[in-house]
Design an enzyme around this catalytic site. Structure first.
Site, mmCIF file in Angstrom:
data_model
loop_
_atom_site.group_PDB
_atom_site.id
_atom_site.type_symbol
_atom_site.label_atom_id
_atom_site.label_comp_id
_atom_site.label_asym_id
_atom_site.label_seq_id
_atom_site.Cartn_x
_atom_site.Cartn_y
_atom_site.Cartn_z
ATOM 1 N N LYS A 190 0.633 -1.379 0.003
ATOM 2 C CA LYS A 190 0.019 -0.050 0.005
ATOM 3 C C LYS A 190 0.862 1.301 -0.151
ATOM 4 O O LYS A 190 2.049 1.049 0.224
ATOM 5 C CB LYS A 190 -0.971 0.060 1.303
ATOM 6 C CG LYS A 190 -0.144 0.169 2.458
ATOM 7 C CD LYS A 190 -1.108 0.000 3.755
ATOM 8 C CE LYS A 190 -0.377 0.041 4.971
ATOM 9 N NZ LYS A 190 -1.168 0.195 6.207
ATOM 10 N N TYR A 226 14.405 30.076 8.335
ATOM 11 C CA TYR A 226 13.514 30.708 8.796
ATOM 12 C C TYR A 226 13.457 30.666 10.496
ATOM 13 O O TYR A 226 13.734 29.703 11.030
ATOM 14 C CB TYR A 226 12.330 30.383 8.457
ATOM 15 C CG TYR A 226 11.887 30.426 7.049
ATOM 16 C CD1 TYR A 226 11.931 31.714 6.392
ATOM 17 C CD2 TYR A 226 11.786 29.238 6.026
ATOM 18 C CE1 TYR A 226 11.738 31.784 4.947
ATOM 19 C CE2 TYR A 226 11.323 29.422 4.814
ATOM 20 C CZ TYR A 226 11.338 30.532 4.195
ATOM 21 O OH TYR A 226 11.317 30.737 2.829
#
Length: 402
Positions: A60, A290
């Protein structure tokens, strides 16, 4: 006086002298390199551990980020006999690729395309509410649907509750008698098998055994009983039954906090690598990324690594390791959308004009000297399978040993 092999000058010179691959050897500038021989090795190892139970390779989520079709084929070559996915759409993609083995899709909604699944001979997980919808779709297709009934033995997600189980198996037996379904399997899922000594796994095994007995008393004859995940397969022989659903371990990752992949005889299949894109000398006090949460404490050299959270690297994983030319450096400052920064140290040791631009930067890989997925998971406060699964499609997959 000559510098020893661990002297900072020697260490940094090793970084500076990194060779850029030739055009014929060059990988994409960012790549998740998948070693399919590692997948095959892991599957063979698990098949041997699980025997005589058979193995379902869980593919999956694009095979946990490794690429569903190459991984599925490699797993089947190595002895897996079933494939497992969450959604019907994932199972249909396997059928579209002409993969003929049993495929189980277990996570459904009221809008799931049961008709398409039945037409493609896909096994369907059934917790109870799906049964009339599956039976109706089977009648419309004029085919018999293959279902695996799920009992919730303690995980608390999908699956019938124990109090509703007797009614579900009775209804399933009626649907079998009508020809609309055949109950191929009974299954459940373990909650704490990654902590092998916990009593809850004993309780789940007992509850599962009881549920199977109830189904048989109702007249069902399931061909496969499946409970074990990777952790159960590796540590709890009492969970094996007829089929095991292995996911994490086929990708070479350990489900246990106190055991590495190598301890378990597994080989990690994914290497995440790129090239250093910027290298520059900066003064003491230079802020990085940042928020300027990191500032250099001395003149130093920063290198820019062009991978970020848009590529699937967790934004919070500051401190994650990056290996450049034989030396591992932690990420400093915040990880941005497309990039992160490592501090190489000792700017004065970098000769004028020298640079690591173009050197390979490996975030994690299978080698003894490589950083591991587990280290990145620790930096992000998560688990190893999330790290590999979230590597985004913008990072090309490159396959070795196809």
């Amino acid at each position: 006086m000559n510098a020893g092999p661990h002297h900072p000058r020697v260490r940094l010179q090793r970084v500076i002298s990194a060779a850029v691959p030739t055009a014929t050897e060059r990988l994409p500038e960012r790549a998740a390199v998948i070693d399919l021989d590692a997948i095959r090795h892991n599957v063979r190892h698990l098949v041997a551990l699980a025997a005589p139970a058979r193995l379902m390779a869980v593919v999956k989520a694009d095979a946990y980020g490794h690429g569903v079709l190459p991984v599925a084929r490699a797993a089947l070559e190595a002895g897996a006999e079933w494939l497992g996915v969450a959604h019907i759409s994932e199972a249909l993609a396997l059928r579209a690729a002409a993969i003929p083995v049993p495929v189980l899709a277990w996570l459904n909604t009221t809008d799931s395309d049961f008709a398409a699944a039945i037409a493609a001979d896909i096994d369907l997980g059934c917790s109870g509410w799906e049964l009339p919808l599956i039976a109706l779709a089977a009648q419309q297709q004029q085919k018999t649907a293959r279902i695996n009934l799920k009992i919730d033995t303690g995980l608390g997600r999908n699956g019938s509750t124990p109090t509703e189980w007797a009614d579900l198996v009775a209804r399933a037996r009626q649907a079998e008698a009508s020809g609309s379904v055949t109950v191929v399997g009974i299954f459940s899922h373990l909650a704490v098998a990654d902590e092998p000594d916990r009593v809850e796994t004993d309780e789940q095994v007992a509850a599962f055994t009881t549920a199977v007995a109830v189904s048989q008393e109702a007249g069902l004859s399931p061909r496969v009983r499946h409970l074990a995940n990777s952790a159960g397969t590796l540590s709890r022989p009492d969970t094996l039954f007829d089929l095991v659903r292995a996911a994490l371990a086929i990708y070479g990752l350990s489900p246990f906090a106190n055991q590495t992949s190598n301890d378990l005889g597994l080989r990690p299949a994914m290497t995440l690598r790129t090239l250093v894109s910027v290298c520059k000398e900066v003064p003491a006090g230079q802020g990085v990324s940042y928020g300027l949460n990191y500032r250099t404490t001395a003149p130093t050299t920063l290198a820019l690594i062009p991978l970020g959270y848009a590529d699937g690297i967790p934004r919070i994983a500051t401190g994650g390791p990056v290996r450049v030319n034989g030396v591992t450096y932690p990420v400093v400052g915040r990880i941005a959308m497309d990039q992160m920064v490592i501090d190489l140290g000792e700017a004065a040791l970098v000769a004028s004009g020298s640079s690591v631009i173009g050197a390979e930067a490996v975030l994690f890989g299978p080698g003894d000297d490589d950083a591991s997925v587990d280290e990145w998971a620790a930096a992000a406060g998560t688990i190893n399978c999330e790290v590999v699964t979230r590597i985004s499609p913008r990072v090309p997959r490159v396959y070795q040993n196809v």
